[in-house]
Design an enzyme around this catalytic site. Structure first.
Site, mmCIF file in Angstrom:
data_model
loop_
_atom_site.group_PDB
_atom_site.id
_atom_site.type_symbol
_atom_site.label_atom_id
_atom_site.label_comp_id
_atom_site.label_asym_id
_atom_site.label_seq_id
_atom_site.Cartn_x
_atom_site.Cartn_y
_atom_site.Cartn_z
ATOM 1 N N GLY A 40 0.824 -1.210 0.000
ATOM 2 C CA GLY A 40 0.000 0.000 0.000
ATOM 3 C C GLY A 40 0.856 1.257 0.000
ATOM 4 N N ASP A 97 -4.003 -12.908 3.404
ATOM 5 C CA ASP A 97 -4.930 -12.045 4.131
ATOM 6 C C ASP A 97 -4.630 -12.186 5.621
ATOM 7 O OD1 ASP A 97 -7.505 -11.190 5.454
ATOM 8 O OD2 ASP A 97 -8.091 -10.941 3.352
ATOM 9 N N LYS A 105 -9.323 1.705 4.951
ATOM 10 C CA LYS A 105 -9.093 3.061 5.476
ATOM 11 C C LYS A 105 -10.025 4.145 4.961
ATOM 12 C CE LYS A 105 -5.845 4.581 1.980
ATOM 13 N NZ LYS A 105 -4.706 5.403 1.652
ATOM 14 N N SER A 120 -3.994 6.272 14.056
ATOM 15 C CA SER A 120 -4.327 7.500 13.331
ATOM 16 C C SER A 120 -4.676 8.609 14.312
ATOM 17 C CB SER A 120 -5.524 7.213 12.430
ATOM 18 O OG SER A 120 -6.082 8.414 11.948
ATOM 19 N N TYR A 171 -14.455 3.574 10.911
ATOM 20 C CA TYR A 171 -13.012 3.451 10.639
ATOM 21 C C TYR A 171 -12.212 3.899 11.862
ATOM 22 C CZ TYR A 171 -8.350 4.906 9.204
ATOM 23 O OH TYR A 171 -6.998 5.098 9.157
ATOM 24 N N LYS A 192 -9.540 1.855 14.767
ATOM 25 C CA LYS A 192 -8.193 2.244 15.226
ATOM 26 C C LYS A 192 -8.172 2.338 16.751
ATOM 27 C CE LYS A 192 -6.292 2.442 11.238
ATOM 28 N NZ LYS A 192 -5.352 1.390 10.854
ATOM 29 N N ASN A 195 -1.442 13.643 8.622
ATOM 30 C CA ASN A 195 -1.907 13.504 7.225
ATOM 31 C C ASN A 195 -0.756 13.233 6.264
ATOM 32 O OD1 ASN A 195 -4.019 14.928 8.751
ATOM 33 N ND2 ASN A 195 -5.064 14.994 6.785
ATOM 34 N N ASN A 210 -10.810 10.687 -1.714
ATOM 35 C CA ASN A 210 -11.493 11.285 -0.566
ATOM 36 C C ASN A 210 -10.612 12.333 0.084
ATOM 37 O OD1 ASN A 210 -13.788 9.465 -0.524
ATOM 38 N ND2 ASN A 210 -12.296 7.893 0.050
HETATM 39 P P1 NAD Z 1 -3.350 1.477 1.724
HETATM 40 O O1 NAD Z 1 -4.760 1.056 1.496
HETATM 41 O O2 NAD Z 1 -2.617 2.088 0.602
HETATM 42 O O3 NAD Z 1 -2.509 0.235 2.261
HETATM 43 C C1 NAD Z 1 -3.065 -0.795 3.041
HETATM 44 C C2 NAD Z 1 -2.643 -2.127 2.419
HETATM 45 O O4 NAD Z 1 -3.193 -3.193 3.209
HETATM 46 C C3 NAD Z 1 -3.172 -2.311 1.000
HETATM 47 O O5 NAD Z 1 -2.095 -2.696 0.162
HETATM 48 C C4 NAD Z 1 -4.214 -3.421 1.119
HETATM 49 O O6 NAD Z 1 -4.269 -4.205 -0.042
HETATM 50 C C5 NAD Z 1 -3.716 -4.177 2.335
HETATM 51 N N1 NAD Z 1 -4.764 -4.898 3.077
HETATM 52 C C6 NAD Z 1 -5.968 -4.444 3.461
HETATM 53 N N2 NAD Z 1 -6.644 -5.390 4.120
HETATM 54 C C7 NAD Z 1 -5.833 -6.487 4.166
HETATM 55 C C8 NAD Z 1 -5.966 -7.790 4.700
HETATM 56 N N3 NAD Z 1 -7.085 -8.182 5.343
HETATM 57 N N4 NAD Z 1 -4.938 -8.660 4.561
HETATM 58 C C9 NAD Z 1 -3.817 -8.292 3.913
HETATM 59 N N5 NAD Z 1 -3.632 -7.068 3.372
HETATM 60 C C10 NAD Z 1 -4.634 -6.174 3.497
HETATM 61 O O7 NAD Z 1 -3.349 2.441 2.993
HETATM 62 P P2 NAD Z 1 -2.187 3.364 3.569
HETATM 63 O O8 NAD Z 1 -2.551 4.769 3.290
HETATM 64 O O9 NAD Z 1 -0.865 2.861 3.143
HETATM 65 O O10 NAD Z 1 -2.393 3.119 5.108
HETATM 66 C C11 NAD Z 1 -1.695 2.110 5.818
HETATM 67 C C12 NAD Z 1 -2.244 2.041 7.235
HETATM 68 O O11 NAD Z 1 -2.118 3.325 7.849
HETATM 69 C C13 NAD Z 1 -3.716 1.673 7.307
HETATM 70 O O12 NAD Z 1 -3.920 0.839 8.422
HETATM 71 C C14 NAD Z 1 -4.401 3.013 7.524
HETATM 72 O O13 NAD Z 1 -5.620 2.889 8.194
HETATM 73 C C15 NAD Z 1 -3.363 3.746 8.363
HETATM 74 N N6 NAD Z 1 -3.465 5.219 8.248
HETATM 75 C C16 NAD Z 1 -3.422 5.797 7.021
HETATM 76 C C17 NAD Z 1 -3.529 7.183 6.908
HETATM 77 C C18 NAD Z 1 -3.490 7.847 5.554
HETATM 78 O O14 NAD Z 1 -3.868 9.024 5.457
HETATM 79 N N7 NAD Z 1 -3.043 7.209 4.492
HETATM 80 C C19 NAD Z 1 -3.691 7.960 8.058
HETATM 81 C C20 NAD Z 1 -3.727 7.336 9.306
HETATM 82 C C21 NAD Z 1 -3.618 5.946 9.387
HETATM 83 C C1 UD1 Z 2 -9.348 12.126 6.800
HETATM 84 C C2 UD1 Z 2 -10.216 11.248 7.656
HETATM 85 C C3 UD1 Z 2 -9.404 10.697 8.812
HETATM 86 C C4 UD1 Z 2 -8.165 9.976 8.278
HETATM 87 C C5 UD1 Z 2 -7.379 10.943 7.405
HETATM 88 C C6 UD1 Z 2 -6.180 10.317 6.783
HETATM 89 C C7 UD1 Z 2 -12.494 12.166 7.439
HETATM 90 C C8 UD1 Z 2 -13.612 12.858 8.144
HETATM 91 N N1 UD1 Z 2 -11.356 12.008 8.144
HETATM 92 O O1 UD1 Z 2 -8.879 13.177 7.583
HETATM 93 O O2 UD1 Z 2 -10.169 9.813 9.593
HETATM 94 O O3 UD1 Z 2 -7.375 9.515 9.347
HETATM 95 O O4 UD1 Z 2 -8.228 11.412 6.344
HETATM 96 O O5 UD1 Z 2 -6.559 9.331 5.871
HETATM 97 O O6 UD1 Z 2 -12.634 11.741 6.311
HETATM 98 N N2 UD1 Z 2 -10.787 18.733 1.934
HETATM 99 C C9 UD1 Z 2 -11.382 19.558 0.996
HETATM 100 N N3 UD1 Z 2 -11.748 19.020 -0.200
HETATM 101 C C10 UD1 Z 2 -11.540 17.703 -0.517
HETATM 102 C C11 UD1 Z 2 -10.930 16.868 0.446
HETATM 103 C C12 UD1 Z 2 -10.583 17.418 1.652
HETATM 104 O O7 UD1 Z 2 -11.580 20.745 1.242
HETATM 105 O O8 UD1 Z 2 -11.915 17.281 -1.614
HETATM 106 C C13 UD1 Z 2 -10.361 19.319 3.222
HETATM 107 C C14 UD1 Z 2 -10.983 18.676 4.444
HETATM 108 O O9 UD1 Z 2 -12.203 19.306 4.770
HETATM 109 C C15 UD1 Z 2 -9.884 18.902 5.489
HETATM 110 C C16 UD1 Z 2 -8.583 18.825 4.675
HETATM 111 O O10 UD1 Z 2 -8.978 19.090 3.328
HETATM 112 O O11 UD1 Z 2 -9.982 20.177 6.039
HETATM 113 C C17 UD1 Z 2 -7.907 17.469 4.724
HETATM 114 O O12 UD1 Z 2 -8.838 16.463 4.378
HETATM 115 P P1 UD1 Z 2 -8.415 14.921 4.198
HETATM 116 O O13 UD1 Z 2 -7.257 14.828 3.310
HETATM 117 O O14 UD1 Z 2 -9.639 14.155 3.821
HETATM 118 O O15 UD1 Z 2 -7.912 14.496 5.647
HETATM 119 P P2 UD1 Z 2 -8.640 14.623 7.073
HETATM 120 O O16 UD1 Z 2 -9.968 15.266 6.974
HETATM 121 O O17 UD1 Z 2 -7.682 15.223 8.011
#
Ligand code: NAD
Ligand code: UD1
Length: 337
Positions: free
Chosen positions: A10, A58, A84, A124, A149, A153, A179, A198
């Site tokens: 990921g 998995d 996520k 997170s 979600y 966590k 972030n 998103n």
């Molecule tokens: P991502 O979706 O890119 O990576 C997650 C990986 O886990 C993917 O490759 C997916 O295929 C794999 N996966 C999911 N379910 C699985 C399962 N049951 N068995 C095996 N593999 C599985 O997400 P990411 O952005 O790299 O995030 C990694 C972790 O960090 C996640 O747990 C996410 O919740 C957490 N996190 C992400 C963010 C963010 O903004 N990206 C913020 C806070 C926390």
């Molecule tokens: C979101 C998730 C949070 C997760 C984090 C990282 C929600 C409510 N929260 O947080 O749980 O841990 O991502 O994956 O979804 N924004 C815009 N336009 C857009 C997208 C975002 O204005 O199209 C704004 C949002 O309102 C926010 C900022 O950009 O103020 C960041 O948004 P985003 O990247 O989605 O992250 P978080 O909201 O911090």
């Protein structure tokens, strides 16, 4: 002795695999490709100029995990695997609880059975919920989350806490990410979201490349310097390096810890748009629309615990985050396809 990385294909996992391999760690990677592609794995192998064992598995598959622990001498697990998407978790909560919470329990059982009792977990900033003022500190109350979600966590943090209490040999380091944005500086790996993004940064970069029309800015009436939401954006490579420090910490300690990984600096949506335009010489057309449900006005970290405990501090600034995102996006307009 090896490090098992779940979800290693990921976004954050792939960047962490590169840094671990470059630092000379023996690694084993697991993913089920639910939200990633084999092409990411191929590029990681190319980047590190070396091979490592990979299992398409998995985390809910106890037999599959048993086999991985049997075939490899694993000392510590970095656990990224999970679902996520916040909005999706509201629609299909049971999938989120089964995959994230159930999967983590199955993984912990397989680890215990194999005598591997050290985990670095992807938590997170979402666990801080709506009620805490920024800068957010690890000793603030957690759990007042607004969606399934976030609840997964929070529950997993609690489960790992109970596990560490029940068995003094266990270590769990819960890293609370703020972030993550940006990409590897080579531009060969990066974030490749499915469908319409998103999160803000992938939306910005897809508007800049012309894949999407205009960025909706969710709310311009927040109590912030320009009315738009403020967040703590952190370069994914800094985040990956934080995992290396956390791994070293986990190898030397036992017990449960929660640690913020952020920069400590907040930027608004408009700040990020401006920084992106300036760093890359591109335009990001946008319009203001209503607030997104569940969003807080301001969310940024107090990152001092990470510096104190891990000796880690984010080094890459907002400009570098924007440049690296754009390099990845413009070299790969269709992601890993
Ligand atoms: P991502 O979706 O890119 O990576 C997650 C990986 O886990 C993917 O490759 C997916 O295929 C794999 N996966 C999911 N379910 C699985 C399962 N049951 N068995 C095996 N593999 C599985 O997400 P990411 O952005 O790299 O995030 C990694 C972790 O960090 C996640 O747990 C996410 O919740 C957490 N996190 C992400 C963010 C963010 O903004 N990206 C913020 C806070 C926390
Ligand atoms: C979101 C998730 C949070 C997760 C984090 C990282 C929600 C409510 N929260 O947080 O749980 O841990 O991502 O994956 O979804 N924004 C815009 N336009 C857009 C997208 C975002 O204005 O199209 C704004 C949002 O309102 C926010 C900022 O950009 O103020 C960041 O948004 P985003 O990247 O989605 O992250 P978080 O909201 O911090």
């Amino acid at each position: 002795m090896a490090v098992l990385i779940t979800g290693g294909c990921g976004y954050i996992g792939s960047h962490t695999v590169v840094e671990l391999k470059n630092a000379g760690f023996d690694i084993v990677v697991l993913d089920n490709f639910y939200n990633s592609k084999p092409e990411a794995l191929r590029r990681v192998r190319e980047l590190v100029k070396g091979d490592f064992p990979f299992y398409e598995c998995d985390i809910r598959d106890a037999e599959g995990l048993r086999r991985i622990f049997k075939e490899n001498s694993i000392e510590v697990v970095i656990h990224f695997a999970g679902l996520k998407a916040v909005g999706e978790s509201v629609t299909i909560p049971l999938e989120y609880f089964e995959n994230n919470v159930g999967g983590t329990v199955t993984l912990c059982k397989a680890m215990s059975e194999a005598g591997c009792k050290k985990m670095v977990f992807s938590s997170s900033a979402t666990v801080y919920g709506m009620n805490n003022p920024s800068p957010l500190k690890e000793d603030m109350p957690v759990g007042a989350v607004t969606n399934p979600y976030g609840r997964t966590k929070y529950f997993i943090e609690e489960i790992l806490g109970d596990l560490c209490k029940s068995d003094s040999e266990w270590t769990a380091v819960c890293l609370r990410y703020f972030n993550p944005i940006g990409a590897h500086q080579s531009g060969t790996i990066g974030e490749d979201p499915n469908g319409i993004p998103n999160n803000l940064m992938p939306y910005i970069s897809q508007v800049a490349i012309g894949k999407l029309d205009k960025l909706p800015v969710f709310g311009n009436d927040y109590d912030t310097h320009d009315g738009t939401g403020v967040r703590d954006y952190i370069h994914v490579v800094d985040l990956a390096l934080g995992h290396l420090r956390a791994l070293e910490y986990a190898l030397e300690h036992t017990g449960w810890e929660a640690i913020n990984l952020g920069t400590g600096t907040g930027y608004s949506v408009l700040d990020l748009i401006n920084a992106f335009e300036k760093a890359n010489g591109v335009r990001v057309p946008h319009y203001f629309t209503s607030r997104r449900e569940g969003d807080v006005a301001v969310c940024y970290s107090d990152p001092s615990k990470a510096e104190r405990l891990l000796g880690w501090k984010a080094a890459r600034g907002i400009e570098e985050m924007c440049r690296d995102t754009w390099r990845w996006q413009s070299k790969n307009p269709r992601g890993y396809e």
